[in-house]
Design an enzyme around this catalytic site. Structure first.
Site, PDB file in Angstrom:
ATOM      1  N   ASP A  83       0.840  -1.206   0.000  1.00 10.55           N
ATOM      2  CA  ASP A  83       0.000   0.000   0.000  1.00 10.55           C
ATOM      3  C   ASP A  83       0.873   1.253   0.000  1.00 10.55           C
ATOM      4  OD1 ASP A  83      -2.550   0.995  -0.119  1.00 10.55           O
ATOM      5  OD2 ASP A  83      -3.095   0.425   1.924  1.00 10.55           O
ATOM      6  N   GLU A 180     -14.788   0.496  -1.265  1.00 13.57           N
ATOM      7  CA  GLU A 180     -15.004   0.431   0.194  1.00 13.57           C
ATOM      8  C   GLU A 180     -16.214   1.266   0.604  1.00 13.57           C
ATOM      9  OE1 GLU A 180     -11.512   0.987   2.593  1.00 13.57           O
ATOM     10  OE2 GLU A 180     -12.672   1.190   4.441  1.00 13.57           O
TER      11      GLU A 180
HETATM   12  O1  KIV Z   1      -5.300  -0.663   4.265  1.00 16.23           O
HETATM   13  C1  KIV Z   1      -6.194  -1.494   4.141  1.00 16.23           C
HETATM   14  O2  KIV Z   1      -6.340  -2.440   4.927  1.00 16.23           O
HETATM   15  C2  KIV Z   1      -7.121  -1.344   3.029  1.00 16.23           C
HETATM   16  C3  KIV Z   1      -8.287  -2.284   2.952  1.00 16.23           C
HETATM   17  C4  KIV Z   1      -9.372  -1.789   3.828  1.00 16.23           C
HETATM   18  C5  KIV Z   1      -8.751  -2.482   1.562  1.00 16.23           C
HETATM   19  O3  KIV Z   1      -6.952  -0.481   2.236  1.00 16.23           O
END
Ligand code: KIV
Length: 263
Positions: A83, A180
Site C-alpha cells: 500500500d 469500500e
Molecule cells: O489498508 C487497508 O487495509 C485497506 C483495505 C481496507 C482495503 O486499504
C-alpha cells in the site's frame, strides 16, 4: 503457482469469486499463503492494527516498506500488494513511481493507492513502467479528515462520480479496484461496467472479490467494528485465555514442567 494479474482477469471472466486479506507480518502471511489466500494486502491499516495510530494517515513509506518486506518473506504463491501511504504518491507521478518501485524492490508484486481521476496520472506512470496497480475508491481512509463522519460514499449523484473514477483507473491501467463502504447496488453497477476485477469491502455481494482486514476477520479488533465486518474467529478471547492459563500455571508451579527443562 504464484498468483498474477492474469489470474484476476480470468476469475473475472469466469465469474469466479475470490478473496484478499490484509497481512502485516511474515508468520501470518505464511499461514494465509498456505491456506490458499490468493492476494495479501499489506494495507496502510497496519497503522491502526499494528502501530496503534487512530487512522492510516501517519503511516510512512518506510513503515510500509518494512511490513511489505516482512510479508513478502513469508509468502510463496500469494500476490503481495504493497500500500502506498498518505503523502507518498500525491505530489507527482514521478514521486509516486519512485515509492511504488521501492515497494516492488522489497517484494511487492503490485501496489495500491487511493483516489480515482486525481490518481490516474500516477497510475499510468507506474503501469507503463511495469508495476501492477490496484485502485481504491469509495471510503478511502487517507481522506478521513476531508470526509468527516460520513463513512458510506457513493450515494445519490456521488454514484456517477465514483463510476467515472473507476473507469479512469481502468483506463490508466489498474488491474483491480477496491470498493469500500458504498451501496451494494453501486458495487454491482461498477463491477458490471468494468473489465477489470472489483474487490469489495462493504460494497455488497456483486463485487468480483471480497477483502477483509485480518484483525477484523480473526476477532482481534475491539468493538465497534464497521457494519461490513464478519468475525470468523474470536482471537481476543483465545489470547486472553492463553495468557491467563500461563500465569495460573506459573503461580501454581505447573510450568515449567520436567519436559520444559534442560539438564
Ligand atoms: O489498508 C487497508 O487495509 C485497506 C483495505 C481496507 C482495503 O486499504
Amino acid at each position: 503457482m504464484p498468483v498474477t494479474t492474469a489470474d484476476l482477469a480470468a476469475w473475472k471472466q469466469r465469474r469466479e469469486r475470490f478473496v484478499m486479506l490484509t497481512a502485516y507480518d511474515a508468520l501470518t502471511a505464511r499461514v494465509l499463503d498456505e491456506a490458499g489466500v490468493p492476494l495479501l494486502l499489506v494495507g496502510d491499516s497496519l497503522g491502526n492494527n499494528v502501530l496503534g495510530y487512530d487512522t492510516t494517515i501517519p503511516v510512512t513509506i518506510e513503515e510500509s516498506l518494512t511490513f511489505t518486506a516482512a510479508v513478502a518473506r513469508g509468502v510463496r504463491n500469494a500476490m503481495v500488494v504493497g500500500d502506498l501511504p498518505f503523502g507518498s504518491y500525491q505530489a507527482s507521478a514521478a514521486e509516486a513511481f519512485r515509492n511504488a518501485a521501492r515497494l516492488v524492490k522489497v517484494g511487492a508484486n503490485a501496489v495500491k493507492l487511493e483516489g480515482g481521476r486525481r490518481s490516474a496520472k500516477a497510475v499510468r506512470k507506474m503501469t507503463e513502467a511495469g508495476i501492477p496497480v490496484m485502485g481504491h475508491l469509495g471510503f478511502t481512509p487517507q481522506s478521513a479528515n476531508a470526509f468527516g463522519r460520513r463513512v458510506v460514499r457513493g450515494r445519490g449523484d456521488e454514484g456517477d462520480e465514483l463510476l467515472a473514477d473507476a473507469m479512469a483507473l481502468q483506463e490508466a491501467g489498474c488491474f483491480a479496484v477496491v470498493l469500500e463502504a458504498i451501496p451494494a447496488e453501486l458495487g454491482a453497477r461498477v463491477t458490471e461496467a468494468l473489465d477489470v476485477a472489483t474487490i469489495g469491502i462493504g460494497a455488497g455481494p456483486g463485487c468480483d472479490g471480497q477483502v477483509l482486514v485480518i484483525t477484523d476477520l480473526l476477532g482481534l479488533t475491539p468493538d465497534p467494528t464497521p457494519r461490513f465486518v464478519k468475525r470468523y474467529a474470536d482471537l481476543r478471547s483465545t489470547i486472553a485465555e492463553a495468557a491467563t492459563r500461563f500465569a495460573k500455571d506459573v503461580a501454581e508451579g505447573h510450568y515449567p514442567g520436567p519436559e520444559h527443562q534442560y539438564h
